[in-house]
Design an enzyme around this catalytic site. Structure first.
Site, mmCIF file in Angstrom:
data_model
loop_
_atom_site.group_PDB
_atom_site.id
_atom_site.type_symbol
_atom_site.label_atom_id
_atom_site.label_comp_id
_atom_site.label_asym_id
_atom_site.label_seq_id
_atom_site.Cartn_x
_atom_site.Cartn_y
_atom_site.Cartn_z
ATOM 1 N N GLU A 1 61.115 52.769 47.322
ATOM 2 C CA GLU A 1 61.557 52.278 46.583
ATOM 3 C C GLU A 1 62.816 53.342 46.026
ATOM 4 O OE1 GLU A 1 57.714 52.295 43.985
ATOM 5 O OE2 GLU A 1 56.787 51.054 45.699
ATOM 6 N N ARG B 1 50.591 49.753 47.308
ATOM 7 C CA ARG B 1 51.215 50.747 47.903
ATOM 8 C C ARG B 1 52.318 50.588 48.972
ATOM 9 N NH1 ARG B 1 51.222 52.948 43.907
ATOM 10 N NH2 ARG B 1 51.101 55.322 43.608
ATOM 11 N N HIS C 1 57.682 47.712 40.661
ATOM 12 C CA HIS C 1 56.680 48.878 40.787
ATOM 13 C C HIS C 1 56.653 48.718 38.551
ATOM 14 C CE1 HIS C 1 54.277 52.294 42.539
ATOM 15 N NE2 HIS C 1 53.884 51.785 41.263
HETATM 16 P P1 NAP Z 1 40.418 52.538 44.125
HETATM 17 O O1 NAP Z 1 38.726 52.174 42.481
HETATM 18 O O2 NAP Z 1 40.073 54.027 44.256
HETATM 19 O O3 NAP Z 1 40.239 51.522 44.688
HETATM 20 C C1 NAP Z 1 40.667 51.090 46.049
HETATM 21 C C2 NAP Z 1 39.954 50.866 47.370
HETATM 22 O O4 NAP Z 1 40.540 51.097 47.769
HETATM 23 C C3 NAP Z 1 38.703 51.358 47.094
HETATM 24 O O5 NAP Z 1 37.927 50.247 47.187
HETATM 25 C C4 NAP Z 1 38.753 51.741 49.145
HETATM 26 O O6 NAP Z 1 37.610 50.960 49.682
HETATM 27 C C5 NAP Z 1 39.724 50.465 49.722
HETATM 28 N N1 NAP Z 1 40.123 50.955 50.040
HETATM 29 C C6 NAP Z 1 40.848 52.695 50.607
HETATM 30 N N2 NAP Z 1 41.399 52.180 52.099
HETATM 31 C C7 NAP Z 1 40.506 50.831 52.699
HETATM 32 C C8 NAP Z 1 41.082 49.791 53.705
HETATM 33 N N3 NAP Z 1 41.545 50.635 55.095
HETATM 34 N N4 NAP Z 1 40.857 49.598 53.581
HETATM 35 C C9 NAP Z 1 40.262 48.262 53.079
HETATM 36 N N5 NAP Z 1 40.140 48.727 52.095
HETATM 37 C C10 NAP Z 1 40.309 50.692 51.929
HETATM 38 O O7 NAP Z 1 42.075 52.727 43.619
HETATM 39 P P2 NAP Z 1 42.141 51.480 41.864
HETATM 40 O O8 NAP Z 1 42.237 52.516 41.012
HETATM 41 O O9 NAP Z 1 41.748 50.436 42.391
HETATM 42 O O10 NAP Z 1 43.468 51.468 42.965
HETATM 43 C C11 NAP Z 1 44.128 50.565 43.993
HETATM 44 C C12 NAP Z 1 45.771 51.202 44.249
HETATM 45 O O11 NAP Z 1 46.448 50.593 43.259
HETATM 46 C C13 NAP Z 1 46.365 53.038 44.505
HETATM 47 O O12 NAP Z 1 45.877 53.392 44.476
HETATM 48 C C14 NAP Z 1 47.859 52.498 43.789
HETATM 49 O O13 NAP Z 1 47.989 52.955 45.339
HETATM 50 C C15 NAP Z 1 48.184 51.807 43.311
HETATM 51 N N6 NAP Z 1 48.726 51.330 42.688
HETATM 52 C C16 NAP Z 1 49.781 50.399 41.966
HETATM 53 C C17 NAP Z 1 50.258 50.608 40.454
HETATM 54 C C18 NAP Z 1 51.568 49.205 40.411
HETATM 55 O O14 NAP Z 1 52.318 50.128 39.427
HETATM 56 N N7 NAP Z 1 51.692 48.699 41.401
HETATM 57 C C19 NAP Z 1 49.545 50.938 39.751
HETATM 58 C C20 NAP Z 1 48.466 51.424 39.745
HETATM 59 C C21 NAP Z 1 47.560 51.371 41.019
HETATM 60 P P3 NAP Z 1 36.596 52.515 50.462
HETATM 61 O O15 NAP Z 1 37.266 53.599 50.260
HETATM 62 O O16 NAP Z 1 35.075 51.924 51.029
HETATM 63 O O17 NAP Z 1 37.228 52.077 51.839
HETATM 64 C C1 8YV Z 2 53.191 53.784 38.531
HETATM 65 C C2 8YV Z 2 51.294 53.724 40.232
HETATM 66 O O1 8YV Z 2 54.418 52.706 38.435
HETATM 67 O O2 8YV Z 2 49.365 54.496 38.795
HETATM 68 C C3 8YV Z 2 49.792 53.779 39.970
HETATM 69 O O3 8YV Z 2 49.189 54.989 41.101
HETATM 70 O O4 8YV Z 2 52.189 53.035 40.771
HETATM 71 C C4 8YV Z 2 51.395 53.066 38.170
HETATM 72 O O5 8YV Z 2 51.240 53.266 37.381
HETATM 73 C C5 8YV Z 2 53.304 55.285 38.464
HETATM 74 O O6 8YV Z 2 52.895 56.349 38.459
HETATM 75 C C6 8YV Z 2 54.465 55.422 37.703
HETATM 76 O O7 8YV Z 2 55.480 57.262 37.837
#
Ligand code: NAP
Ligand code: 8YV
Length: 313
Positions: free
Chosen positions: A258, A229, A276
């Site tokens: 954004e 994020r 994004h």
């Molecule tokens: P997840 O499985 O919950 O993984 C998040 C990881 O972050 C966990 O391992 C957590 O471990 C760690 N974390 C949280 N706070 C932290 C900190 N302060 N320092 C270090 N590690 C930390 O979630 P995910 O499915 O992988 O998704 C992760 C994130 O990707 C989402 O929350 C979203 O914001 C982002 N995302 C972006 C897109 C995009 O389009 N760019 C798409 C999908 C997701 P601990 O709890 O042990 O710290």
């Molecule tokens: C999407 C995301 O762009 O899953 C998330 O956390 O940031 C992305 O997959 C978004 O949620 C769609 O609006």
């Protein structure tokens, strides 16, 4: 009569047309305040996405709200504490988008370090006949630090292994079952890394986790990749580090405000920007849509929710 559901943010057309077969989907932005007042009690379900903000006030204005269904895995926009207090469950779309986001993370790593967009611009600007493109930095065999080794971080690490990268990570809690080296201190992780990949969620406590000190530690040869994020990175500190040459480069899919992106990030050969789009492939967006619909249907059918967020389990 169809049950009404309130739609607060952009959702893809296939999801809407599916939901509209069973529900009356009401667009929040088209409601006048008197329309809203007359209908507020009808809504048990609020549909939103990963970028939108669902405030305590909005929840309080919907007296029968029981479910917030997020199109996205990140639910940092939802005030989960308020949702708990209002006994509102929250669902999201984990797993189905993991591979795509990890793919884009690797894509950003390669295109930033090898300057692929800059090299394309070099051709298009007619510069090739006069000069060769400057040499860039090697990815294979380099050191990758992952901030947030969760579903997406692990999928990125698996891909990075194929590039013979040495992998270390920082989570708040170390994982027991991985071969990657744990580094609890994000500054130390940055110092040891050629690439720092951010996959951590945008919670309030993670705001500006990647600050000036972390960027300085990553250094003038280091590259920051952010698919987590925008709020996790101090964008002004990032721009200052790029200006000063104390950071080697950045590949960014997410931003602080954004869809606004500071123009100070534009037109730099060592910076690659995407709007994004990490989960934005047809198959993944359809899978996310199906998961949102599955959660909404489960709610109205009195069945267990498919993918509640941890706080709603
Ligand atoms: P997840 O499985 O919950 O993984 C998040 C990881 O972050 C966990 O391992 C957590 O471990 C760690 N974390 C949280 N706070 C932290 C900190 N302060 N320092 C270090 N590690 C930390 O979630 P995910 O499915 O992988 O998704 C992760 C994130 O990707 C989402 O929350 C979203 O914001 C982002 N995302 C972006 C897109 C995009 O389009 N760019 C798409 C999908 C997701 P601990 O709890 O042990 O710290
Ligand atoms: C999407 C995301 O762009 O899953 C998330 O956390 O940031 C992305 O997959 C978004 O949620 C769609 O609006």
């Amino acid at each position: 009569m169809k049950m009404k559901v309130l739609k607060q943010a952009f959702l893809p057309a296939p999801l809407l047309s599916d939901l509209q077969q069973r529900y009356e989907v009401v667009e929040f932005s088209l409601l006048t305040s008197s329309d809203f007042a007359g209908m507020a009690a009808d809504f048990q379900v609020l549909l939103t996405n990963g970028e939108a903000v669902v405030t305590r006030e909005l929840m309080a204005s919907l007296p029968n709200l029981a479910l917030i269904a997020v199109f996205g895995v990140g639910y940092d926009g939802v005030d989960v504490q308020a949702a708990k207090e209002h006994q509102v469950k929250v669902t999201h779309t984990p797993d189905v988008l993991t591979e795509d986001v990890a793919d884009l993370a690797i894509g950003l790593m390669l295109s930033t370090s090898r300057q692929i967009p800059g090299a394309q611009a070099f051709i298009q600007q007619g510069k090739w006949p006069q000069a060769s493109y400057p040499w860039t930095r090697k990815v294979s065999g380099s050191a990758l630090g992952i901030v947030g080794l969760g579903r997406i971080g692990l999928a990125a690490a698996k891909r990075a292994q194929a590039f013979d990268m040495s992998i270390a990570y920082c989570n708040r809690t170390p994982l027991g079952n991985v071969a990657y080296r744990y580094q609890p201190d994000v500054v130390a992780l940055a110092r040891e890394s050629d690439f720092l990949l951010v996959c951590a969620p945008g919670t309030a406590s993670n705001r500006h986790l990647i600050n000036r000190e972390v960027l300085e530690a990553l250094g003038s040869e280091g590259i920051l990749i952010n698919v987590g994020r925008g709020s996790v990175v101090d964008e002004q500190a990032l721009i200052a580090a790029l200006d000063a040459g104390t950071l080697g480069g950045a590949g960014l899919d997410v931003f602080s405000e954004e869809p606004q992106v500071p123009s100070a990030l534009f037109h730099r050969p060592n910076v690659v920007l995407t709007p994004h789009i990490a989960s934005a492939t047809w198959s993944t967006r359809l899978a996310m849509s199906q998961l949102v619909a599955k959660n909404v249907d489960a709610f109205f059918n009195g069945q267990p929710l498919a993918t509640p967020v941890p706080e709603s389990r």
